[in-house]
Design a protein around this motif. Sequence first.
Motif, PDB file in Angstrom:
ATOM      1  N   TYR A 274       0.836  -1.208   0.000  1.00 21.40           N
ATOM      2  CA  TYR A 274       0.000   0.000   0.000  1.00 21.40           C
ATOM      3  C   TYR A 274       0.868   1.255   0.000  1.00 21.40           C
ATOM      4  O   TYR A 274       0.616   2.211  -0.763  1.00 21.40           O
TER       5      TYR A 274
ATOM      6  N   LYS B 276      -5.583   0.027  -0.089  1.00 25.39           N
ATOM      7  CA  LYS B 276      -5.431  -0.220   1.348  1.00 25.39           C
ATOM      8  C   LYS B 276      -6.174  -1.488   1.778  1.00 25.39           C
ATOM      9  O   LYS B 276      -5.660  -2.275   2.585  1.00 25.39           O
TER      10      LYS B 276
ATOM     11  N   HIS C 208      -4.252  -4.528   0.708  1.00 24.70           N
ATOM     12  CA  HIS C 208      -3.007  -4.586   1.473  1.00 24.70           C
ATOM     13  C   HIS C 208      -3.226  -5.243   2.831  1.00 24.70           C
ATOM     14  O   HIS C 208      -2.503  -6.182   3.211  1.00 24.70           O
TER      15      HIS C 208
ATOM     16  N   ASN D 224      -0.650   2.133  12.306  1.00 25.32           N
ATOM     17  CA  ASN D 224      -1.535   1.366  11.432  1.00 25.32           C
ATOM     18  C   ASN D 224      -1.407  -0.145  11.634  1.00 25.32           C
ATOM     19  O   ASN D 224      -2.228  -0.905  11.104  1.00 25.32           O
TER      20      ASN D 224
END
Length: 447
Positions: free
Chosen positions: A293, A300, A303, A333
């Motif tokens: 990503y 996203k 990913h 994240n």
Amino acid sequence: MTRITTLVVPSNDAALSEFVKLFDRSSCLVPVFYLEYDSKLVLKIKERGWLVYRKHLSLEDEVKSSLKLSKAWFRTFFVRFLDDSKLGCFVQTYLLRRYLCNRLIRNILNASSSLLKIIEEQNIKACLISTDRSVGIEASIMYLSKLNPIKIYVLSFAYSADYQSSIKLRGKSIYSYIYPRASSNKYHGKGCNGKLFFRPFEHLALNEIGVFPKNPWVLGMGHCDLMLVDSERERNRLISLGGEEEKYIVTGTVSHDCLYEANVKRGDIKTELAKRYSLAGEAIAIIALPQYYEHGLCDKEKHFYIINNLIKSVIGLGFEILISLHPKMNRNNYVYLEAEYGVVVLEQELSEVIVVADLFVSTYSSTIVWARMCNIPAVIFDFINLNYKDFYNELNFPVVKSFGDLSSTLTDIYSTDFIKHQRELDSKQLSPFDGKCLTRIEDIIRE
């Protein structure tokens, strides 16, 4: 010992991380950093008392930036239109080419002026960069070097993209658009009919200010003085791709020095990690997560689907699982993985801890060779079909395409002495690996 003030211009945090390691250890090189992007490492740099310059935004730039943010959807749409539609490619190549070219030239020359002030103020004689084939700040440095006696060194920090991988990263239509100008910007080869390295207006701008690389498809073939590479293998590879033999000097990297020292203390590091992260098991698998990503190779959602299933494929094999993040990745994240799967997201850099692994799992990355240098079995996963055919072919790393194949391959490798037949490999081809890489880098810059 004479101390040399060195301008350091990284293109991203992966490169900057290697530069920070270099200056942390060097007693004769003094860094002055110039950053054109928002870096997670700025605080670390300032804590060390090093000088860091940031790209200055004029009031006009700030207004433009604000407008861009408020109309981000429109800007994204417009750029996509220019780069990835037939009409947009026509407009960019034939109608807007001169306007875009002039704007890029202004940006390059303005940045050169800013850099010149820093160089004169700090009495800088050498500059370290991570690439010599971009239209960003590196182009400004190349232009500046034509007018000032400053040495430019490309410092190797990763496996450099060759024709095959560079072409894969140029999937937008503009890079395949019919453009009559003949030069090394256009690549003709097997399976590729005239792919461009730079967009037409970028090509024109670099030509007009005299800094177009001799061969943009090969790192080190821009206007740098030397490229300091990690290994004899990398030097030979770059030369075989079309690089000039005299431009490549084998020094190894500072990360290799870190790895060398960690390898000597492997047992102590494993004990320390077990205590720090409450590891109960004996066997450890380290997974270096892909930056699909972050590199724009997939969206996203896909990913994180891959990330989750990647970890699920390894969980049931009985290993303590340690997760390593690339410097480009935002740790926030990924910390959810700890609660979700009971894994550990490492805080340390991979070069400091990879030696404790009984298995190493990664996508195509220079770190895969770190495992081989330390005799750790390693597997490459390729869940988005990058298919890099020439990636360390002679080392015979297993490459898996599915989650199920990953589980079975890891089981096979761990239950057999997979790398026993590889131990006769001349490790000096992969790195000097003697703990003296920093010394060689310093010696080159001091010459």
